[in-house]
Structures are given as structure tokens and as C-alpha cells.
Design a protein around this motif. Structure first.
Motif, PDB file in Angstrom:
ATOM      1  N   ARG A  44       0.839  -1.215   0.000  1.00  9.98           N
ATOM      2  CA  ARG A  44       0.000   0.000   0.000  1.00  9.98           C
ATOM      3  C   ARG A  44       0.873   1.264   0.000  1.00  9.98           C
ATOM      4  NH1 ARG A  44      -4.604  -1.902   4.592  1.00  9.98           N
ATOM      5  NH2 ARG A  44      -4.450  -4.081   4.016  1.00  9.98           N
ATOM      6  N   TRP A  67      -2.499   5.434  13.183  1.00  8.70           N
ATOM      7  CA  TRP A  67      -3.102   4.937  14.419  1.00  8.70           C
ATOM      8  C   TRP A  67      -2.508   3.585  14.828  1.00  8.70           C
ATOM      9  CZ3 TRP A  67      -6.340   7.653  17.501  1.00  8.70           C
ATOM     10  CH2 TRP A  67      -6.873   6.966  18.591  1.00  8.70           C
ATOM     11  N   LEU A  68      -2.067   2.805  13.842  1.00  5.54           N
ATOM     12  CA  LEU A  68      -1.522   1.467  14.124  1.00  5.54           C
ATOM     13  C   LEU A  68      -0.115   1.541  14.698  1.00  5.54           C
ATOM     14  CD1 LEU A  68      -2.776  -0.439  10.958  1.00  5.54           C
ATOM     15  CD2 LEU A  68      -3.941  -0.062  13.120  1.00  5.54           C
ATOM     16  N   THR A 111      -9.519   1.361  15.620  1.00  3.74           N
ATOM     17  CA  THR A 111      -8.576   1.974  14.684  1.00  3.74           C
ATOM     18  C   THR A 111      -9.302   3.110  13.957  1.00  3.74           C
ATOM     19  OG1 THR A 111      -9.004   0.785  12.616  1.00  3.74           O
ATOM     20  CG2 THR A 111      -7.642  -0.355  14.248  1.00  3.74           C
ATOM     21  N   LEU A 112      -8.574   3.770  13.081  1.00  4.50           N
ATOM     22  CA  LEU A 112      -9.198   4.836  12.285  1.00  4.50           C
ATOM     23  C   LEU A 112      -9.490   4.379  10.865  1.00  4.50           C
ATOM     24  CD1 LEU A 112      -7.424   8.065  13.547  1.00  4.50           C
ATOM     25  CD2 LEU A 112      -9.555   7.016  14.295  1.00  4.50           C
ATOM     26  N   GLY A 113      -9.579   3.066  10.674  1.00  2.93           N
ATOM     27  CA  GLY A 113      -9.957   2.546   9.357  1.00  2.93           C
ATOM     28  C   GLY A 113      -8.807   1.813   8.701  1.00  2.93           C
ATOM     29  N   GLY A 114      -7.848   2.520   8.164  1.00  6.11           N
ATOM     30  CA  GLY A 114      -6.717   1.896   7.469  1.00  6.11           C
ATOM     31  C   GLY A 114      -6.048   0.835   8.308  1.00  6.11           C
ATOM     32  N   GLY A 115      -5.926  -0.366   7.768  1.00  4.39           N
ATOM     33  CA  GLY A 115      -5.249  -1.439   8.485  1.00  4.39           C
ATOM     34  C   GLY A 115      -6.111  -2.158   9.506  1.00  4.39           C
ATOM     35  N   GLN A 170      -4.667   7.691   8.692  1.00  6.32           N
ATOM     36  CA  GLN A 170      -5.367   6.499   9.196  1.00  6.32           C
ATOM     37  C   GLN A 170      -4.388   5.435   9.690  1.00  6.32           C
ATOM     38  OE1 GLN A 170      -8.461   4.860   6.708  1.00  6.32           O
ATOM     39  NE2 GLN A 170      -9.667   6.723   6.752  1.00  6.32           N
ATOM     40  N   MET A 171      -3.390   5.119   8.858  1.00  4.87           N
ATOM     41  CA  MET A 171      -2.448   4.043   9.218  1.00  4.87           C
ATOM     42  C   MET A 171      -1.615   4.405  10.452  1.00  4.87           C
ATOM     43  SD  MET A 171      -3.064   1.712   6.993  1.00  4.87           S
ATOM     44  CE  MET A 171      -1.699   0.567   6.745  1.00  4.87           C
TER      45      MET A 171
END
Lengths: 409, 409
Positions: free
Chosen positions: A64, A96-97, B50-54, A93-94
């Protein structure tokens, strides 16, 4: 122009006992590989290292992330790589991980390393040479220094490189002489005492004067006994390191490190949890003058900043296939230089990329050329495996970062 | 017996402007859901946020982790949950992807929360009541306290709970009265000044006396202006918090926090990077007596231990859908109690699980019942959404942890 992007989950089972430490009992050395194919026919290869489980997840994220670079010219990307790195690391978004840790950051390492590899191959230069040819401004443009403003601004980073420029020639001998290595494989955790003894003898016969033993046994007496074996075989002048791979809690670490004083370890590595910054500080105070080394599980420049500020480490073991690739490795190396600490990378890449990076650290930043970890277990899988002779890494001359794997080149 | 395991990637787009802060510009509030189906017909539901992504990656790992519990009895699992948690957290291959952070740790949160939910449902009790019915020994058996030995041993944790037992009745009024809430949604980052003003008035009309504004604008004047608006509308006695969501570097944070003194913020939240433990310490010293709050991006008990030891935080915002679930939330709450700091959770779960946990923290551990964040944006997706009336959470009485989503129940 980058015309095609692919990722690949590459796993390499080890021979019995290899790679095992107190915490990691069943490692399968693995790479999440990113490949950026240029329409000139050159492919950049980037690695992130895992122990097998979840290697596929890193590939999924790397795929991605790498899409960002499709259709781009590598020279254009690298002229401002810090900005690209920042954009991926801060994906809203990512992020957050992480942020800046775990699967997403390993994926960023893989993609970043592919960019640096492609860049060097396109210029026809080994990565170390490319890094040395950059101006300080060009060098720093490949870095993301956000969240470091209190210790290393962009201007300070450029000034540090400029300051070292006039004395480079004094340090260039390393290219011809090679960079010293140390042997990590004499004493994996499950090896018998006899095998450890035999491996130490072999390491010395091969020209190594530094080697490492895995400790962190349930029975501390076993650790002490084995450490003494290594010291006895290696002799009083050799550098002997011990590595607990995070196995100890803080009270245990204090006790056992103090018992290790007599065998005079050059460092004690990963004594406890890598997030325990203040724990390392307490431990360092308790075991003076013994020194701590850590870094293989520290994911980003902000954590390293804290360790450097806390003054608990004697050696910085940043790994370019754990942090956000070559870019973040260099940023952390600059900080370490400012704090006067040697960078002795952990080599999840088996030294393939780091043999380039330590030369750049030494010549461009003025870091001491101490030694580089050597792990031979994946030699047969690289198209151009690092060559270590008489305990010394021979300087790689092929274009790129020496990251190509057989079957994926 | 747990007979079936499933995971589900649930994403909920928000209305325009909702959930946006200085760093997270396109959030899609999402849950990686783990479901453990018991052959009695009861299903335990666990969430990680999460915020979506992943979000899909977290599900993939949760599925692998949850397999451990197939064929097991939930009572047996929970009688020694700390050991199970430890085994998953220390999986010798997956651990490399953390340790104890990122995708793998979010997955552990999801699975852990499913276990606690199933446990409470099987006993027919709301989670808060189940936690209060455990003996101190049973309570502590659900926790993994490794790497905390220097600050909180198992015996100390048990003693802390025992000490609070005799005064429980003084704190049980919260069950009937409800737990106070605060309104996080008055001032999302992109809301106009007018909308912020209007939302503040509405919050006060609804009974809230505490509310939070998003700051971290490129133009600090905007932050100051908006903070003053909230203070003006809320009045001098209301608690007004500001939240920068990590947007500032340390030098900027010092400057802007000092400019915020005049509006007397109750706390300043996530001023800078969550890994910058020493940075928070420096900042706290520079802005005294203003207080810092953080935790939503702190992944594990070891990081929290460091923050507690460093003394930089005024408020601990641990989130049970970010750290390793209810289990690690409780371990961190015990540590916070020892250090005398209030736990004011970040609510990635929209308060569904935390409405249980803050009651347990208050009654069982003696934590102050300060207030709990309230975010109403996902109400319509839960089968039993938290009820907040007159600014107060009504105590949930349904069995479980209130985590069931419509369509997945």
C-alpha cells in the motif's frame, strides 16, 4: 520512472539451534521484501526483517505504501525523501496502528530501503559511496527530523556533516582495509557448553577478536558459567558481549549483571524491555562501569532520542530493517554522534545493508569504526553476500545496498 | 466451551467534521471485532479501535490469537487469564512485530476484550459487577505484571485491592448516581468558531460541566482564540481541556502551552509524540502548574510505568481498546493508583467498555470518580449504547461489557 511495484514474503528456516535466544525460541529469519521496478530495467530491493510470523502483514502494508511512488522518478523522490517518508509515516489512518512502530513502521522500512537501493543502482554506486557523494544539504533532505527539534534541527544536522568534511580523508582507509566484524553466532541460547567452546575457538581462528553469547537462562548460574567459558577461550583482551534479549525484569537484571562483572563483558545487551527507558537508566547506574547496549527493538528516532538523553546506553544498536529504513537509521546515527555514542547496528539484514551504512557513518559523520555484527546464516540466499575475511567485512563495490535475494533479483 | 471463533472488520464513516483533529484528518471510526461463540449459545464480543486503514490487519492477527481459546471453557481461561495474555503477548515470532505495540497488540486487545465479555455474559453480570465480585487474588490472576516488578509486584497488587476493600461502601453511590461524563465533541478541529460556540452552549444545556477542544493549528492564534471561546461560553468554573493530538514538537509545545495559561485549561492533552517520555517531563516542568494528559497512543504497561515514574502526567488516559484490553487497562490502573494519579480513559470504544471499567477502578481500587469522556458518534451502531443523561453515564446493567454491535450480536 518506477513502473511496477511488488512485495514478497520470504522466509528462511534456520539450522537447528541457530538464531535462538532467551525470548525467541523458534525464529524463521524472514524478509518483507519491496521491489520497485524502474522502466530502465533496474529494480530496487528493500528489506524489513521479522522472525516469520506476521511477515505477510508487513508485505501487505508495504504494498500500500509503495503505491505512492508508482510513476515517479527515483532521483526526484530522493531529492526530498524526508518529505515522502514523513507523508507515509504520518498517513492519518495508518498512523493509528503505530505511530512509528510495529507492522506499519516495518513496512515503511521495507519501502524506504527499496528507494535507497534503486537510487544507488541507478547511479551505479554502492550505497556507501552514494551517501558519501551527497552534499550535507542533500544528505539531510533524505531525513525526517520532526519531533527531534529539541536535540537536532535541520541546520544542526547539516553543520555536523560539514564539520566532519575536512577530516574525511583520515577515515577513508576503512574502504581499503575493511570494517571490523564481530561474531554473534558462537553461543546461541540452546548450544551446549561444548559447542560454545568449540565455536569460540573457531571464531578466533577465523580472525575475530570480538564475539557474543546469548544469556537470559532461567538458571543464572548457567549464564555465568557460559560467559566464563567464552572469556576463558577468547582470552582477556578479546571483546566479549552478552545478550539477554529482554529476558530479565529490572530487579533480576541488576542482580545478574552484577554477577557478570568478573568476566568483564564489553557490553550487556537488551537486559530488559526495550520500552523501559527509565529502567535502563536505573540499571546503568547500578552496574557501573559496565555498559549497556540496545536498539534492535527500538522502532523510531523518538525512542532513540529518549535513550540518548537519558544517558543509559553505551552503544546504540539501531537497525535499518527495524526503524524506518536507511533514512531513519541515518537520522539516529546523527543524533548518536551528537551525544558522542558509537553506533553498532543490530543486523536483521545480516549486515548486507549495514556494511554500507557503517562506512558512511564513519567517514561522513566521524563515528568510530568499532565493529559490525556478523551473522552468516543467510549467506546462501543473497546474490552478493557480505564477505567477511579475517574477521573483517570487505567493502562492497557492487551498485546498490547488497539487498538482492536469489530468485528475486 | 468456546466452539467457534470469528473476526470482523467493522468501519463506520462519520458525519462531516466529526472525529477530525490536528493529526487525524480522515478518520473512519473502526473496530477489529473478535467474537468467541460458546456452545451454550452465548457470544463474547471484543473490540480494538482503529481509524480505518489497516483495521483488517488487526483482524487477521486476532483470528490467529483467538484460536488458542477454541475448545476451552471461559471460566477456566479467566481463572488464570494473566498467563494466557502473557503467552499471546510473548509469542516468540509475532512478538518481533511489537513487542507489545502496534497491530499485534491491538489484536491482543480485541481477543482479551472478547474473553472478558464472554465471561461476564456467562455469569449474567455487567462487567463492572463481575470485576467487583472477584477476590483480590482472582482479580490479579487476570493480569500480566511482568516487567513491572520494580514498581508493582503481584503481592503489592493484591494488597492494594485488599486495602481498598473495607471502604468500598463509601464509593458505591456511583452505581446509583452514575459516573460523570465530559463532552469531547464540542470542538473538532475543522469546526468553525461559530459551531464551537454553539456546541458549547448545547453541552452546558445538556448538563455537562467539562468539555474538550481540539487544538494544534498551524496558526497558534487560532488555538488561543478558540480556547478562549470555549472558556467564555463554559464559564470560569467549567473544566475545559485542550487536545493537540501530538501535533507539536517540544519547542512549539512549550511556547503554545504557555500562551494557553490565561484560559486555565484543566489539562493539555497529547502535546507531542507519545514516545517522548523525557519530552513530556521537560514540558511539564516548563508549564507548571498546568497539567498534561496523555495515553491514547501509549500501547502497553511498560510505557505507562515510565510515564508514571517520570511524573510528567497529571492524568492517565489509558484506553482498553489500545493497550492489551481490559486486562492491561486494569494493570495500568493499579499502577496509577499507586502513583496517586487519576485514570481518565480515552474512549476508542465510545465509552461502552470504559463505563464499566471506571466504576471498577473507583470502587475496587479507590480511584477518584472524576469523569469519563463521552463521544456520541457511534451510538446507533451499538445494541446497547451508553446512556448519558444530564452529563452523567447511567450505570449499565446488561450482562457483559456493552460491546455488541448491531448486525453482529
Amino acid at each position: 520512472m518506477i513502473s511496477n511495484i511488488s512485495t514478497s514474503d520470504q522466509r528462511f528456516p534456520l539450522a537447528e539451534g541457530e538464531g535462538i535466544d532467551a525470548i525467541h525460541q523458534n525464529p524463521v529469519y524472514s524478509y518483507s521484501v519491496t521491489q520497485l521496478e524502474d522502466d530502465s530495467g533496474i529494480t530496487g530491493t528493500g528489506l524489513a526483517f521479522t522472525l516469520g510470523g506476521g511477515n505477510d502483514l508487513v508485505c501487505q502494508v508495504a504494498q500500500r505504501f509503495a503505491e505512492r511512488f508508482k510513476g515517479c522518478e527515483i532521483e526526484e523522490i530522493m531529492s526530498d525523501f524526508g518529505t515522502h517518508f514523513h507523508a507515509l509515516a504520518e498517513d492519518p489512518q495508518m498512523r493509528w496502528l503505530g505511530p512509528h512502530k510495529g507492522v506499519v513502521h516495518l513496512a515503511l522500512a521495507s519501502v524506504t530501503n527499496a528507494c535507497f537501493d534503486l537510487w544507488a543502482k541507478k547511479r551505479g554506486l554502492p550505497l556507501w559511496k552514494l551517501l558519501l557523494e551527497l552534499t550535507p544539504e542533500q544528505f539531510v533532505a533524505t531525513l525526517d527530523l520532526t519531533y527531534l527539534e529539541d536535540v537536532l534541527t535541520r541546520d544542526e544536522a547539516i553543520a555536523l556533516l560539514q564539520d566532519q568534511h575536512s577530516t574525511r580523508s583520515q577515515r577513508e582507509a576503512v574502504i581499503k582495509d575493511g570494517y571490523p566484524g564481530y561474531d554473534t553466532s558462537v553461543g546461541w541460547f540452546n548450544y551446549s557448553d561444548e559447542l560454545v567452546r568449540e565455536n569460540c575457538k573457531k571464531a578466533i581462528a577465523e580472525g575475530f577478536s570480538a564475539m557474543k553469547l546469548k544469556v537470559g537462562s532461567a538458571d543464572p548460574d548457567r549464564d555465568i558459567r557460559r560467559a566464563n567459558i567464552v572469556r576463558e577461550v577468547a582470552g582477556p583482551d578479546a571483546k566479549v558481549m552478552v545478550d539477554a534479549n529482554q529476558q530479565w525484569n529490572l530487579p533480576d537484571a541488576i542482580k545478574i549483571c552484577n554477577r557478570l562483572r568478573d568476566m568483564n563483558p564489553f557490553w550487556i545487551e537488551e537486559p530488559t524491555h526495550p520500552d523501559d527507558i527509565l529502567g535502563h537508566r536505573t540499571l546503568a547506574d547500578e552496574i557501573k562501569p559496565l555498559k549497556l547496549a540496545a536498539g534492535e527493538h527500538m522502532p523510531n528516532r523518538i525512542i532513540f532520542k529518549n535513550y540518548l538523553q537519558s544517558g543509559s546506553l553505551g552503544f546504540v544498536q539501531v537497525d535499518a530493517v527495524r526503524v524506518g529504513g536507511v533514512s531513519e537509521f541515518l537520522a539516529i546515527s546523527l543524533m548518536a554522534k551528537k551525544y558522542g555514542l558509537p553506533v553498532v547496528p543490530h543486523v536483521g539484514d545480516m549486515g548486507q545493508i549495514h556494511q554500507h551504512l557503517v562506512i558512511a557513518n564513519h567517514i561522513a559523520m566521524g563515528h568510530e569504526a568499532l565493529f559490525l555484527e556478523h551473522i552468516p546464516h543467510l549467506r546462501q540466499h543473497f546474490t552478493q553476500p557480505a564477505v567477511v575475511e579475517q574477521g573483517v567485512y570487505r567493502t562492497p563495490m557492487e551498485p546498490g545496498s547488497s539487498s538482492d535475494l536469489i530468485g528475486l533479483a
